[in-house]
Design a protein around this motif. Structure first.
Motif: not given
Lengths: 317, 151
Positions: A61-74, B4-8, B77-80
Motif C-alpha cells: 500500500g505504501h508504494f502506491l500512495l507515494f507513486n513508487l508503483t502503478t495501480s496495476m502493480g499494486a 493532462f491526459k494522465l489526470v483522471s 487525482i493528486i496521485q495522478n
C-alpha cells in the motif's frame, strides 16, 4: 449511517463464526508485536479459527500512495495475497487500516478499469493464479471483527475497564477511503465506543474524532512540520476531554499517536502522557495477558502503566 | 485538458464548491488547497506539476467523504498529478524515503526484513509480478531520478 453501511453491519452480525478466517499480517506488527499476539489469543479464547500463511507478503500500500508503483502493480500484489487467502477462507482480517484500504483499492481498480483488469489477469495467470473478486474474499477490519465478538469477549475478560475514560481513533483509511465497505457512518463512527461501554469503560467523545492522526502514510518524513501540527490538533482535542487512554483500530495510527507525544514535548514543550493502545492490545490486557511478556507494552513510547494500574480484576466466579 | 491526459477524467465533475478544502487537514496547517489545485488542472496550468504543494496531500480521503459529487476522488487525482510530475523529472525528494522499503519488499516479501516469515515461493512470485506489471521498471526509474536529483 447510510443503508449500505447498515447492510454491512447486518451482514457482520449474521457472519458465521464457525468458519476459518484468514489473518493478514502487516508491517506495523514489527513495532507493536503485542497487537498481533493479542488478536490471536482473543480469537483462540472465543473459539475463532484463524489461519495464516507464509505465502502472503506485505500489502504494498505504501508504494502506491507515494507513486513508487502503478495501480496495476499494486493490484497484482493484492490479488496474489487474495489468492493465498482464498485457499483457506472467504474472509480476510487486517489489523491495520493501510492493509484494509490497499485491498479495497485493488478491488476498486479492477472494477473501474477494464484494461488494467485484463493486464492483471494475464499477470496472475503466469503464476498460476486467477482474479479474486470482492465477493469471493471479503476484507474485514479487525476492529469490526472484534466488535462482532463483543459478547463472547465480555464473557472471557478477567479485568474490566473500571470506568476508565477512553477516546477512540478509527483512522482515515478505514473511515474515508471506502465508506461503502464499513459498518459505521464515516462522519460519526460509534461501534468501538459501544464495545468500551460493554467492557466497563466510559467512551469519551471529542471534536476532532475524524481528523487524521498526522501520519498521511509517510508524511512524517516528507512534511514533518505539517504532519506534526495535524497530530497536535487532534491530540489537543482529545486531551480537552480528559481521557485515560486512546484506543485505535489501526496499528499505523497507533504508531503515529504514540510516537508523536515525544515530538510534541520536544517541539511544542507540551507533555500529553496519554497512553495509546490498539483495540486488540486493550482486550489483551482485559483477558489477562501479561503486559510485558506477552503484550510487549514497553514497545510503546508513551508509557501505558498508568492505565494498566487502573484496571480492576473481576471477582472470580 | 489535453495537457493532462494522465489526470483522471473525474476532475471535470468538480463543482468547485470547496467542501474538500474546508475539511482538509493539510489545508488547516499549510497552503495546500485541493480546490485551487483542481481548478489549475481544469485550466490546463502545467505549473501545478512543479509545485511542491501537490505533495502535501495526506491521502486521508476526508475530501472523498465530503465531496457532493459521486465518484470524484481528489486523492486519486493528486496521485495522478504526482505520477505525471515524476515522469517529467519532478518530486524525487518526496518519494526517496520509501525506495529502501520497496527494495526490501522484493528481497524479503515485507518492507522490513523478518517482520513475519515469507516463503521463497512468495518472493519468487512477487518478483515475477514486479517484472510483468512494470513495478520493477518504475522502481528503477525512480531510483535513477533520485540519484540525478542529488547531483
Amino acid at each position: 449511517m447510510s443503508s449500505i453501511q447498515k447492510n454491512n453491519l447486518e451482514k457482520l452480525e449474521k457472519l458465521d463464526l464457525n468458519q476459518p478466517f484468514f489473518n493478514f499480517r502487516g508491517c506495523t506488527e514489527a513495532v507493536y508485536p503485542g497487537t498481533q499476539y493479542a488478536f490471536r489469543k482473543i480469537c483462540a479464547l472465543t473459539g475463532i479459527k484463524l489461519v495464516e500463511s507464509n505465502d502472503q507478503t506485505c500489502c504494498s500500500g505504501h508504494f502506491l500512495l507515494f507513486n513508487l508503483t502503478t495501480s496495476m502493480g499494486a493490484t497484482a500484489i493484492e490479488q496474489r495475497n487474495l489468492n493465498i487467502a482464498k485457499r483457506y477462507s472467504n474472509w480476510m482480517i487486517t489489523l491495520c487500516n493501510g492493509c484494509f484500504s490497499s485491498f479495497m483499492l485493488g478491488y476498486d481498480f479492477l472494477q473501474r478499469d477494464p484494461e488494467l483488469r485484463e493486464k492483471v489477469k494475464a499477470a496472475m495467470q503466469t503464476i498460476g493464479m486467477e482474479l479474486v473478486s470482492s465477493k469471493e474474499v471479503y476484507i474485514l477490519q479487525a476492529g469490526e471483527f472484534m466488535y462482532r465478538l463483543r459478547h463472547f469477549i465480555k464473557n472471557v475478560i478477567k479485568r474490566d475497564l473500571n470506568r476508565s475514560r477512553i477516546a477512540v481513533q478509527y483512522g482515515c483509511h478505514y473511515l474515508n477511503a471506502h465508506p461503502d465497505n464499513i459498518i459505521s457512518d464515516p462522519e460519526n463512527p460509534h461501534f468501538v465506543e459501544e464495545m468500551i461501554q460493554i467492557l466497563g469503560g466510559v467512551p469519551v467523545e471529542y471534536q476532532e474524532k475524524t481528523l487524521c492522526c498526522g501520519s498521511g502514510v509517510t508524511q512524517r518524513k516528507v512534511h514533518p512540520n505539517a504532519s506534526l501540527m495535524i497530530g497536535y490538533e487532534k491530540m489537543k482535542s482529545i486531551r480537552a476531554n480528559n481521557p485515560d487512554l486512546i484506543v485505535t483500530i489501526c496499528t499505523y495510527c497507533e504508531m503515529e499517536m504514540d510516537n508523536n507525544q515525544l515530538e510534541f514535548a520536544i517541539e511544542y514543550s507540551d507533555d500529553f502522557h496519554i497512553p495509546v493502545l490498539h483495540l486488540a492490545e486493550l482486550i489483551g490486557l482485559l483477558i489477562g495477558l501479561d503486559p510485558e511478556k506477552e503484550l510487549h507494552m514497553s514497545s510503546h513510547k508513551t508509557s501505558v502503566q498508568s492505565f494498566i494500574d487502573k484496571l480492576k480484576p473481576l471477582p472470580k466466579e | 485538458m489535453t495537457k493532462f491526459k494522465l489526470v483522471s477524467a473525474d476532475v471535470i465533475k468538480c463543482l468547485s464548491c470547496g467542501r474538500c478544502t474546508g475539511y482538509c487537514p493539510a489545508s488547516r496547517v499549510s497552503d495546500y488547497n485541493i480546490r485551487h489545485i483542481l481548478n489549475r488542472v481544469l485550466d490546463g496550468d502545467t505549473s501545478v506539476l512543479t509545485d511542491s504543494l501537490i505533495w502535501l496531500c495526506f491521502i486521508c480521503g476526508t475530501c472523498i467523504v465530503k465531496c457532493p459529487q459521486e465518484g470524484l476522488w481528489p486523492p486519486k487525482i493528486i496521485q495522478n498529478l504526482r505520477e505525471y510530475a515524476l515522469n517529467k523529472g519532478h518530486g524525487a525528494w518526496a518519494v526517496a524515503h520509501l525506495i529502501p522499503a520497496v527494495d526490501n519488499f522484493f528481497k524479503y516479501g515485507a518492507v522490513l526484513k523478518g517482520i513475519f516469515p515469507v516463503s521463497p515461493k512468495a518472493i519468487e512470485e512477487i518478483n515475477k509480478l514486479g517484472e510483468l506489471t512494470g513495478m520493477k521498471a518504475i522502481l528503477e526509474k525512480r531510483k535513477k531520478l533520485v540519484e540525478e536529483s542529488k547531483e
